[in-house]
Write an enzyme that holds these catalytic residues in place. Sequence first.
Site, PDB file in Angstrom:
ATOM      1  N   VAL A   1       0.831  -1.205   0.000  1.00 31.57           N
ATOM      2  CA  VAL A   1       0.000   0.000   0.000  1.00 31.57           C
ATOM      3  C   VAL A   1       0.869   1.259   0.000  1.00 31.57           C
ATOM      4  CG1 VAL A   1      -1.982  -1.084   1.123  1.00 31.57           C
ATOM      5  CG2 VAL A   1      -0.168  -0.117   2.531  1.00 31.57           C
TER       6      VAL A   1
ATOM      7  N   VAL B   1       4.124  -2.578   5.267  1.00 33.76           N
ATOM      8  CA  VAL B   1       4.640  -2.467   3.904  1.00 33.76           C
ATOM      9  C   VAL B   1       3.868  -3.358   2.935  1.00 33.76           C
ATOM     10  CG1 VAL B   1       6.974  -1.845   4.623  1.00 33.76           C
ATOM     11  CG2 VAL B   1       6.378  -4.262   4.336  1.00 33.76           C
ATOM     12  N   GLU B   2       2.849  -4.047   3.429  1.00 35.52           N
ATOM     13  CA  GLU B   2       2.062  -4.910   2.542  1.00 35.52           C
ATOM     14  C   GLU B   2       0.627  -4.387   2.427  1.00 35.52           C
ATOM     15  OE1 GLU B   2       3.091  -9.214   2.702  1.00 35.52           O
ATOM     16  OE2 GLU B   2       4.391  -8.632   4.377  1.00 35.52           O
ATOM     17  N   MET B   3      -0.296  -4.890   3.238  1.00 36.53           N
ATOM     18  CA  MET B   3      -1.673  -4.438   3.132  1.00 36.53           C
ATOM     19  C   MET B   3      -2.013  -3.341   4.140  1.00 36.53           C
ATOM     20  SD  MET B   3      -3.364  -8.174   2.320  1.00 36.53           S
ATOM     21  CE  MET B   3      -4.905  -7.643   1.597  1.00 36.53           C
TER      22      MET B   3
END
Length: 362
Positions: free
Chosen positions: A89, A131-133
């Site tokens: 994201v 750092v992902e969702m």
Amino acid sequence: MKAIQPTRGRLLAAAAALLVAGNAAAYDWQALPEKPPSPKHNPTTEAKVELGKKLYFDPRYSASGTVSCNTCHNLMEGSDDGRPTSMGVFGRTGPRNAPPVWNAAFMSTQFWDGRAKNLEEQAKGPITAGVEMGMGSMDMAVERVISIDGYRELFAKAFPGDSNPTTVDNFVKAVAAFERTLITPNSPYDQYVKGDKSALSDQQVRGMKTFNEVGCTSCHSGPAFNGPQMNMPEGQGFYQKFPTFTDNEYVKKYNLMADKGRARGTGKESDLHMYKVPTLRNVTLTAPYFHNGQVETLPEAVRVMGKVQLNKDLSKQQVTDIVAFLNGLTGEFPEITMPRLPSNPGETVVEVSGDAESVSAH
């Protein structure tokens, strides 16, 4: 005098030494099972798989509404994203390469460092990772999903015996149930070891023997070529130090010592630069390679592995033959159609905000 019992690590090391010392004829080549496991704690059902598939492809429960499981683990290809490290994201990137989901059902631990004991635990990680969702919590993600009428109906259908089916545990059980269907059996290699000696070319057979003779099978063994995980209790993975031999040009060139491996999470000196041994199934489709995604091509990855793990300078012929063999590990992929996702007509479930931090923390 009390006998000293060998530790599991010593037993594995001894087994590895025997494999390296052996020859291709003595090695027990095994085919991948054609059916995925269905664990007692989460038996596979058609309704769970249907729900899990929709959740896998749905980006709306990420902080920005833009990142789904499939964003980084693209099932339309090798189940990675072709990047050194994935973009989550708001353009954020993490430190490690996205591991493939194909055949993850045959791994007893998940993530590069094995910090999740099964696919259910793994499914929680990316959702709350910044750092992902980037969601603030799993509860927030589930609340966003079940605000959609169609999802509430799917949860009730997938977990008919539960008085409250829309829980975090059921959310990840559904995703895991879908992921366990993502297996790729019947590769040319599988056909060969089952008796069809025309399934591999002469070069691939030569590469198969070379793969064993130089010592690759000391780590990349078993039906999934990721060590003996299929025979291990859940969560008890097979790990190897990487790099093992550090006095060579590749270590600096590809920055292989920067990541502490399992030690980054456990803080243990014994876990420094230790990683779960990854599967080699469909490895030709998952470039770039290694935990940091710094090696762009498979031939170079084979050369690097030869030097940093076996302390061997592989010849051009050996590399070419091994790569040819690895091409034979690409299996048959199940037909996957993009799912139609439930909608809330006339309204969005994604928060409208230009502030990345406020969205992810809400």
